[in-house]
Design a protein around this motif. Structure first.
Motif, PDB file in Angstrom:
ATOM      1  N   ILE A  19      -8.947  -3.091   1.315  1.00  0.00           N
ATOM      2  CA  ILE A  19      -7.492  -2.893   1.382  1.00  0.00           C
ATOM      3  C   ILE A  19      -7.074  -1.507   1.836  1.00  0.00           C
ATOM      4  O   ILE A  19      -5.888  -1.280   2.094  1.00  0.00           O
ATOM      5  CB  ILE A  19      -6.844  -3.203   0.019  1.00  0.00           C
ATOM      6  N   GLN A  20      -7.994  -0.570   1.935  1.00  0.00           N
ATOM      7  CA  GLN A  20      -7.639   0.759   2.410  1.00  0.00           C
ATOM      8  C   GLN A  20      -7.407   0.725   3.931  1.00  0.00           C
ATOM      9  O   GLN A  20      -7.980  -0.102   4.622  1.00  0.00           O
ATOM     10  CB  GLN A  20      -8.750   1.758   2.065  1.00  0.00           C
ATOM     11  N   PRO A  21      -6.593   1.617   4.488  1.00  0.00           N
ATOM     12  CA  PRO A  21      -5.899   2.752   3.856  1.00  0.00           C
ATOM     13  C   PRO A  21      -4.473   2.437   3.392  1.00  0.00           C
ATOM     14  O   PRO A  21      -3.814   3.304   2.831  1.00  0.00           O
ATOM     15  CB  PRO A  21      -5.859   3.770   4.988  1.00  0.00           C
ATOM     16  N   ASP A  22      -4.004   1.210   3.602  1.00  0.00           N
ATOM     17  CA  ASP A  22      -2.609   0.911   3.261  1.00  0.00           C
ATOM     18  C   ASP A  22      -2.405   0.680   1.768  1.00  0.00           C
ATOM     19  O   ASP A  22      -1.288   0.840   1.257  1.00  0.00           O
ATOM     20  CB  ASP A  22      -2.135  -0.324   4.035  1.00  0.00           C
ATOM     21  N   ASN A  68      -7.353  -3.274 -17.042  1.00  0.00           N
ATOM     22  CA  ASN A  68      -6.955  -4.236 -16.031  1.00  0.00           C
ATOM     23  C   ASN A  68      -6.995  -3.535 -14.677  1.00  0.00           C
ATOM     24  O   ASN A  68      -7.386  -2.367 -14.588  1.00  0.00           O
ATOM     25  CB  ASN A  68      -5.572  -4.829 -16.340  1.00  0.00           C
ATOM     26  N   VAL A  69      -6.605  -4.246 -13.639  1.00  0.00           N
ATOM     27  CA  VAL A  69      -6.672  -3.687 -12.287  1.00  0.00           C
ATOM     28  C   VAL A  69      -5.302  -3.809 -11.639  1.00  0.00           C
ATOM     29  O   VAL A  69      -4.628  -4.839 -11.774  1.00  0.00           O
ATOM     30  CB  VAL A  69      -7.731  -4.411 -11.433  1.00  0.00           C
ATOM     31  N   GLU A  70      -4.891  -2.765 -10.960  1.00  0.00           N
ATOM     32  CA  GLU A  70      -3.637  -2.776 -10.221  1.00  0.00           C
ATOM     33  C   GLU A  70      -3.904  -2.480  -8.753  1.00  0.00           C
ATOM     34  O   GLU A  70      -4.714  -1.610  -8.425  1.00  0.00           O
ATOM     35  CB  GLU A  70      -2.667  -1.729 -10.770  1.00  0.00           C
ATOM     36  N   VAL A  71      -3.217  -3.202  -7.892  1.00  0.00           N
ATOM     37  CA  VAL A  71      -3.223  -2.917  -6.454  1.00  0.00           C
ATOM     38  C   VAL A  71      -1.877  -2.296  -6.114  1.00  0.00           C
ATOM     39  O   VAL A  71      -0.820  -2.880  -6.391  1.00  0.00           O
ATOM     40  CB  VAL A  71      -3.463  -4.185  -5.621  1.00  0.00           C
ATOM     41  N   ARG A  72      -1.906  -1.119  -5.525  1.00  0.00           N
ATOM     42  CA  ARG A  72      -0.675  -0.398  -5.195  1.00  0.00           C
ATOM     43  C   ARG A  72      -0.634  -0.034  -3.711  1.00  0.00           C
ATOM     44  O   ARG A  72      -1.679   0.171  -3.079  1.00  0.00           O
ATOM     45  CB  ARG A  72      -0.561   0.876  -6.041  1.00  0.00           C
ATOM     46  N   GLN A  73       0.573   0.033  -3.188  1.00  0.00           N
ATOM     47  CA  GLN A  73       0.772   0.496  -1.819  1.00  0.00           C
ATOM     48  C   GLN A  73       0.530   2.002  -1.778  1.00  0.00           C
ATOM     49  O   GLN A  73       1.092   2.752  -2.598  1.00  0.00           O
ATOM     50  CB  GLN A  73       2.183   0.162  -1.357  1.00  0.00           C
ATOM     51  N   ALA A  74      -0.295   2.445  -0.855  1.00  0.00           N
ATOM     52  CA  ALA A  74      -0.701   3.848  -0.847  1.00  0.00           C
ATOM     53  C   ALA A  74       0.469   4.787  -0.555  1.00  0.00           C
ATOM     54  O   ALA A  74       0.619   5.830  -1.188  1.00  0.00           O
ATOM     55  CB  ALA A  74      -1.812   4.055   0.182  1.00  0.00           C
ATOM     56  N   ALA A  75       1.337   4.431   0.371  1.00  0.00           N
ATOM     57  CA  ALA A  75       2.399   5.346   0.797  1.00  0.00           C
ATOM     58  C   ALA A  75       3.452   5.546  -0.279  1.00  0.00           C
ATOM     59  O   ALA A  75       4.020   6.638  -0.409  1.00  0.00           O
ATOM     60  CB  ALA A  75       3.041   4.823   2.081  1.00  0.00           C
ATOM     61  N   THR A  76       3.745   4.522  -1.065  1.00  0.00           N
ATOM     62  CA  THR A  76       4.845   4.586  -2.036  1.00  0.00           C
ATOM     63  C   THR A  76       4.393   4.513  -3.483  1.00  0.00           C
ATOM     64  O   THR A  76       5.200   4.718  -4.391  1.00  0.00           O
ATOM     65  CB  THR A  76       5.824   3.432  -1.792  1.00  0.00           C
ATOM     66  N   ASP A  77       3.123   4.174  -3.718  1.00  0.00           N
ATOM     67  CA  ASP A  77       2.585   3.950  -5.056  1.00  0.00           C
ATOM     68  C   ASP A  77       3.210   2.722  -5.728  1.00  0.00           C
ATOM     69  O   ASP A  77       3.125   2.553  -6.947  1.00  0.00           O
ATOM     70  CB  ASP A  77       2.777   5.181  -5.952  1.00  0.00           C
ATOM     71  N   LEU A  78       3.823   1.859  -4.945  1.00  0.00           N
ATOM     72  CA  LEU A  78       4.459   0.652  -5.456  1.00  0.00           C
ATOM     73  C   LEU A  78       3.404  -0.317  -5.983  1.00  0.00           C
ATOM     74  O   LEU A  78       2.404  -0.588  -5.314  1.00  0.00           O
ATOM     75  CB  LEU A  78       5.257  -0.021  -4.339  1.00  0.00           C
ATOM     76  N   LEU A  79       3.633  -0.832  -7.187  1.00  0.00           N
ATOM     77  CA  LEU A  79       2.738  -1.845  -7.742  1.00  0.00           C
ATOM     78  C   LEU A  79       2.947  -3.148  -6.991  1.00  0.00           C
ATOM     79  O   LEU A  79       4.054  -3.695  -6.956  1.00  0.00           O
ATOM     80  CB  LEU A  79       3.010  -2.037  -9.239  1.00  0.00           C
ATOM     81  N   VAL A  80       1.874  -3.669  -6.403  1.00  0.00           N
ATOM     82  CA  VAL A  80       1.934  -4.879  -5.581  1.00  0.00           C
ATOM     83  C   VAL A  80       1.361  -6.079  -6.319  1.00  0.00           C
ATOM     84  O   VAL A  80       1.990  -7.141  -6.391  1.00  0.00           O
ATOM     85  CB  VAL A  80       1.189  -4.665  -4.248  1.00  0.00           C
TER      86      VAL A  80
END
Length: 267
Positions: free
Chosen positions: A37-40, A109-121
């Motif tokens: 999923i990197q770098p986004d 647990n595991v979180e996937v976040r958007q790299a640019a905004t740190d938004l939890l996806v």
């Protein structure tokens, strides 16, 4: 050495093994997601503390208390700086009781976040016995689950424990010892459900990202096998013993005995 089970290994569900397995499971999921999923985006393992009650065995022995306890001053009179000793009768207790002692447990647990905004996806919740058992920690988890399901976050729930209470669903899925559910933010209230039988391999599940990015495949079987090997569970688990509780049904028990019979001969 690999597990003798093709999917989830029920012998890992003991209290002795689960805490270690649970933490490593989150770490392995994080690592595998980050390869794709990197770098986004980035995946992170989020640890938190929950409190569980320590079970204390009751003793049959009884302590002896004197009928009356008296503290008398010695021959030397108290000084001005000291406290005066009084000939006071101390009332003995009528009984003894206990308090609930709680010990902290680290969960992950595991979180996937958007790299640019740190938004939890996407939130990947890995269930443990403490949030499958009636009590304060389960209530806290269910409250968090409701908040996530009301949000714009994709929610995956991984339940690799046969015991305890399942997370509530409006439509009951096929009976199975293990479940994975996925609630996509744009598809709720509908959830995808993987009902996993004891003799089945663990599925490859999709981890959704923000549109229009495609889902990322997560091979749960490969995750569990990797954690099993790194954690030396083949050395730690005695497969000559019966499977840990909860009890297997007749069909499951027969299958486990047949599977382990050949394994026991080789080891």
């Amino acid at each position: 050495m690999p597990s003798p089970f093709p999917g989830m290994d029920p012998y890992i569900e003991t209290q002795r093994n689960w805490s270690d397995f649970h933490a490593d499971l989150a770490t392995e999921i994080r690592a595998r997601l980050n390869m794709h999923i990197q770098p986004d985006y980035y995946a992170t393992a989020v640890t938190y503390v929950a409190y569980d009650v320590i079970e204390i065995a009751r003793k049959d022995t009884h302590s002896a208390f004197p009928d009356v306890g008296v503290w008398k001053s010695g021959a030397t009179p108290p000084t001005e700086r000291g406290l005066a000793a009084l000939d006071t009768v101390i009332d003995p207790p009528q009984a003894q009781s206990q308090v609930r002692l709680e010990a902290p447990f680290r969960l992950a647990n595991v979180e996937v976040r958007q790299a640019a905004t740190d938004l939890l996806v996407t939130a990947l919740e890995i269930l443990s016995p403490i949030n499958k058992r009636t009590g304060r920690e389960r209530e806290k988890y269910l409250r968090k689950r409701r908040e996530l399901l009301r949000s714009e976050v994709h929610v995956m729930e991984i339940d690799f424990l046969r015991g305890g209470q399942r997370s509530p669903l409006e439509i009951q899925p096929p009976p199975a010892p293990y479940y994975v559910t996925l609630g996509r933010a744009d598809a709720r209230p509908t959830l995808d459900v993987w009902a996993i039988q004891l003799d089945a391999r663990l599925p490859v599940v999709p981890v959704p990202l923000l549109a229009p990015d495609p889902d990322v495949p997560l091979d749960l079987g490969a995750v569990v096998h990797s954690v099993y090997a790194r954690g030396a569970y083949a050395t730690r688990i005695d497969y000559r013993q019966p499977a840990p509780p909860p009890p297997l049904d007749e069909k499951q028990a027969a299958w486990v005995e047949e599977l382990l019979a050949s394994y026991r001969k080789q080891h």
